[in-house]
Design an enzyme around this catalytic site. Structure first.
Site, PDB file in Angstrom:
ATOM      1  N   HIS A  35      -1.101  -3.060   0.807  1.00  0.00           N
ATOM      2  CA  HIS A  35      -2.492  -3.201   1.098  1.00  0.00           C
ATOM      3  C   HIS A  35      -3.326  -1.779   1.180  1.00  0.00           C
ATOM      4  O   HIS A  35      -3.531  -1.249   2.232  1.00  0.00           O
ATOM      5  CB  HIS A  35      -2.738  -3.787   2.465  1.00  0.00           C
ATOM      6  CG  HIS A  35      -2.405  -5.333   2.373  1.00  0.00           C
ATOM      7  ND1 HIS A  35      -2.225  -5.972   3.577  1.00  0.00           N
ATOM      8  CD2 HIS A  35      -2.370  -6.177   1.477  1.00  0.00           C
ATOM      9  CE1 HIS A  35      -2.096  -7.271   3.306  1.00  0.00           C
ATOM     10  NE2 HIS A  35      -2.208  -7.237   1.839  1.00  0.00           N
ATOM     11  N   CYS A  46       9.713  -5.967   1.249  1.00  0.00           N
ATOM     12  CA  CYS A  46      10.243  -4.873   1.996  1.00  0.00           C
ATOM     13  C   CYS A  46      11.569  -5.455   2.563  1.00  0.00           C
ATOM     14  O   CYS A  46      11.617  -6.368   3.372  1.00  0.00           O
ATOM     15  CB  CYS A  46       9.405  -4.392   3.213  1.00  0.00           C
ATOM     16  SG  CYS A  46      10.092  -3.313   4.324  1.00  0.00           S
ATOM     17  N   GLU A  88       2.188 -11.573   4.904  1.00  0.00           N
ATOM     18  CA  GLU A  88       3.695 -11.586   5.392  1.00  0.00           C
ATOM     19  C   GLU A  88       3.733 -12.649   6.481  1.00  0.00           C
ATOM     20  O   GLU A  88       4.878 -13.372   6.174  1.00  0.00           O
ATOM     21  CB  GLU A  88       3.850 -10.133   6.401  1.00  0.00           C
ATOM     22  CG  GLU A  88       5.291  -9.943   6.843  1.00  0.00           C
ATOM     23  CD  GLU A  88       5.425  -8.928   7.754  1.00  0.00           C
ATOM     24  OE1 GLU A  88       6.530  -9.117   8.739  1.00  0.00           O
ATOM     25  OE2 GLU A  88       4.850  -7.794   7.406  1.00  0.00           O
ATOM     26  N   THR A 119       5.826  -7.593  10.961  1.00  0.00           N
ATOM     27  CA  THR A 119       6.605  -6.017  11.092  1.00  0.00           C
ATOM     28  C   THR A 119       5.292  -4.978  11.343  1.00  0.00           C
ATOM     29  O   THR A 119       5.702  -3.738  11.434  1.00  0.00           O
ATOM     30  CB  THR A 119       7.214  -5.739   9.867  1.00  0.00           C
ATOM     31  OG1 THR A 119       6.357  -5.678   8.574  1.00  0.00           O
ATOM     32  CG2 THR A 119       8.517  -6.745   9.604  1.00  0.00           C
ATOM     33  N   SER A 153      -5.431  -3.287   5.798  1.00  0.00           N
ATOM     34  CA  SER A 153      -4.000  -3.095   5.949  1.00  0.00           C
ATOM     35  C   SER A 153      -3.695  -3.238   7.508  1.00  0.00           C
ATOM     36  O   SER A 153      -4.550  -2.564   8.234  1.00  0.00           O
ATOM     37  CB  SER A 153      -3.874  -1.595   5.579  1.00  0.00           C
ATOM     38  OG  SER A 153      -2.793  -0.860   6.198  1.00  0.00           O
ATOM     39  N   SER A 154      -2.807  -4.071   7.714  1.00  0.00           N
ATOM     40  CA  SER A 154      -2.736  -4.455   9.141  1.00  0.00           C
ATOM     41  C   SER A 154      -2.368  -3.205   9.838  1.00  0.00           C
ATOM     42  O   SER A 154      -2.782  -2.733  11.174  1.00  0.00           O
ATOM     43  CB  SER A 154      -1.677  -5.589   9.451  1.00  0.00           C
ATOM     44  OG  SER A 154      -1.192  -5.800  10.819  1.00  0.00           O
ATOM     45  N   ASN A 155      -1.359  -2.390   9.447  1.00  0.00           N
ATOM     46  CA  ASN A 155      -0.796  -1.322  10.305  1.00  0.00           C
ATOM     47  C   ASN A 155      -1.789  -0.189  10.474  1.00  0.00           C
ATOM     48  O   ASN A 155      -1.973   0.483  11.376  1.00  0.00           O
ATOM     49  CB  ASN A 155       0.421  -0.648   9.760  1.00  0.00           C
ATOM     50  CG  ASN A 155       0.460   0.082   8.597  1.00  0.00           C
ATOM     51  OD1 ASN A 155       0.143   1.375   8.610  1.00  0.00           O
ATOM     52  ND2 ASN A 155       0.443  -0.655   7.351  1.00  0.00           N
ATOM     53  N   SER A 182       0.703   2.438   3.641  1.00  0.00           N
ATOM     54  CA  SER A 182       0.554   2.347   2.358  1.00  0.00           C
ATOM     55  C   SER A 182      -0.353   3.178   1.964  1.00  0.00           C
ATOM     56  O   SER A 182      -0.664   3.033   0.609  1.00  0.00           O
ATOM     57  CB  SER A 182       0.087   0.787   2.353  1.00  0.00           C
ATOM     58  OG  SER A 182      -1.195   0.644   3.183  1.00  0.00           O
TER      59      SER A 182
END
Length: 318
Positions: free
Chosen positions: A46, A101, A131, A169, A227-229, A272
């Site tokens: 992402h 991953c 995910e 994750t 991008s979740s993270n 990412s």
């Protein structure tokens, strides 16, 4: 160079994790081996810049497998896919390269194992994220999504003694633990996964932000909105005491007004994000009086994942 206005705290670790690096290299290697076009289901990771760069090299990003011509090469993204997607690819004789991953694959294996033992599986994650869709597809009849602590009241289980939680994750560690606590209040017999599902890179990047946020008037997170993270890093910065936090894809998106009255700027990037984008942000800040850069180190990362087996020497995509 502008007059000194303040300083920068640079988070370490930041940027690419082992799973992202592996996925991006997988597409590059597939293009070298097979030539363009190589199809990729969903965004490989992402990040706008990464996707645009790979498109220029001949990658074609599609939403679904049925958009890939029969017999073509397709790469599955780092976020993983459900068994149904693998089946669709086989039915269309696609040559697949699975760049999921390994830490996402681990959660898939946990889901299969607990479903086999007839557990109700409470998957903590964000509704609609690729995910979550891939993991849920491993055992749809056993898995229900819990999208944060507010969702806990909606959970229904068959046997409160046979319940386990798993997670996406890339979540906020603290937010996930709050959701688990709320679930455990309802279901005291709730079991935990055998090992932490939130990946090492997500945790380390959040920890670095926590360590520096209290000193920061502004934290700039380099990353994409999907991008979740990366989005979690903005939230973590604010929760940990930063006066303000902003998410940008590129240095050009920074608003100079954000720097008014700012003495310390924290900079980090999602898992990412290539380092070149962070360097451009640091250059942008240096030109405006923030050339003094100090590093805040939270962890040492040495993990490297082998390429998908389809790309190792002597192997071709199936």
């Amino acid at each position: 160079m502008a007059d000194q206005r303040g300083r920068v705290l640079l988070a370490d670790p930041r940027g690419y994790c082992a799973g992202v690096d592996r996925a991006v290299v997988a597409v590059e290697r597939a293009l070298e081996i097979h030539g363009a076009p190589v199809y990729v289901r969903k965004q490989i990771v992402h990040n706008k810049h990464v996707v645009a760069t790979l498109e220029r090299r001949g990658a074609v990003f599609v939403d679904e497998t049925d958009e890939v011509p029969e017999g073509a090469v397709v790469v599955f993204s780092a976020h993983g896919v459900s068994p149904a997607v693998h089946e669709e690819a086989r039915a269309r004789s696609l040559r697949t390269i699975d760049a999921t991953c390994p830490l996402v694959s681990k959660v898939h294996q946990e889901a299969k194992r607990f479903a086999k033992d007839d557990y109700d599986i409470l998957l903590i994650g964000h509704r609609g994220h690729e995910e979550v869709e891939g993991t849920s597809g491993e055992a749809p009849e056993h898995i229900q999504l819990v999208d944060g602590a507010d969702d806990v009241a909606n959970v229904q289980v068959r046997d409160p003694e046979r319940v386990v939680w798993l997670s996406q994750t890339t979540l906020s560690v603290d937010e996930t633990l709050a959701t688990v606590d709320a679930l455990r209040t309802r279901f005291p017999g709730l079991q935990s996964p055998p090992s932490d599902d939130i990946c090492y890179a997500t945790q380390n990047r959040q920890q670095a932000v926590k360590q520096m946020a209290g000193e920061c008037d502004l934290v700039i997170v380099v990353g994409s909105t999907n991008s979740s993270n990366s989005v979690r890093l903005v939230e973590v910065a604010l929760e940990a005491g930063a006066r303000a936090a902003q998410l940008v894809d590129y240095a050009a998106e920074i608003d100079p007004a954000w720097l008014e009255g700012v003495g310390t700027v924290g900079v980090t990037s999602g898992a990412s994000v290539p380092e070149v984008l962070v360097s451009e942000v640091l250059d942008w800040l240096a030109e405006r009086g923030y050339a003094d850069v100090g590093t805040v180190k939270a962890a040492e990362e040495r993990l490297v994942f082998a390429l998908p087996h389809e790309l190792r020497p002597g192997r071709a995509a199936r």
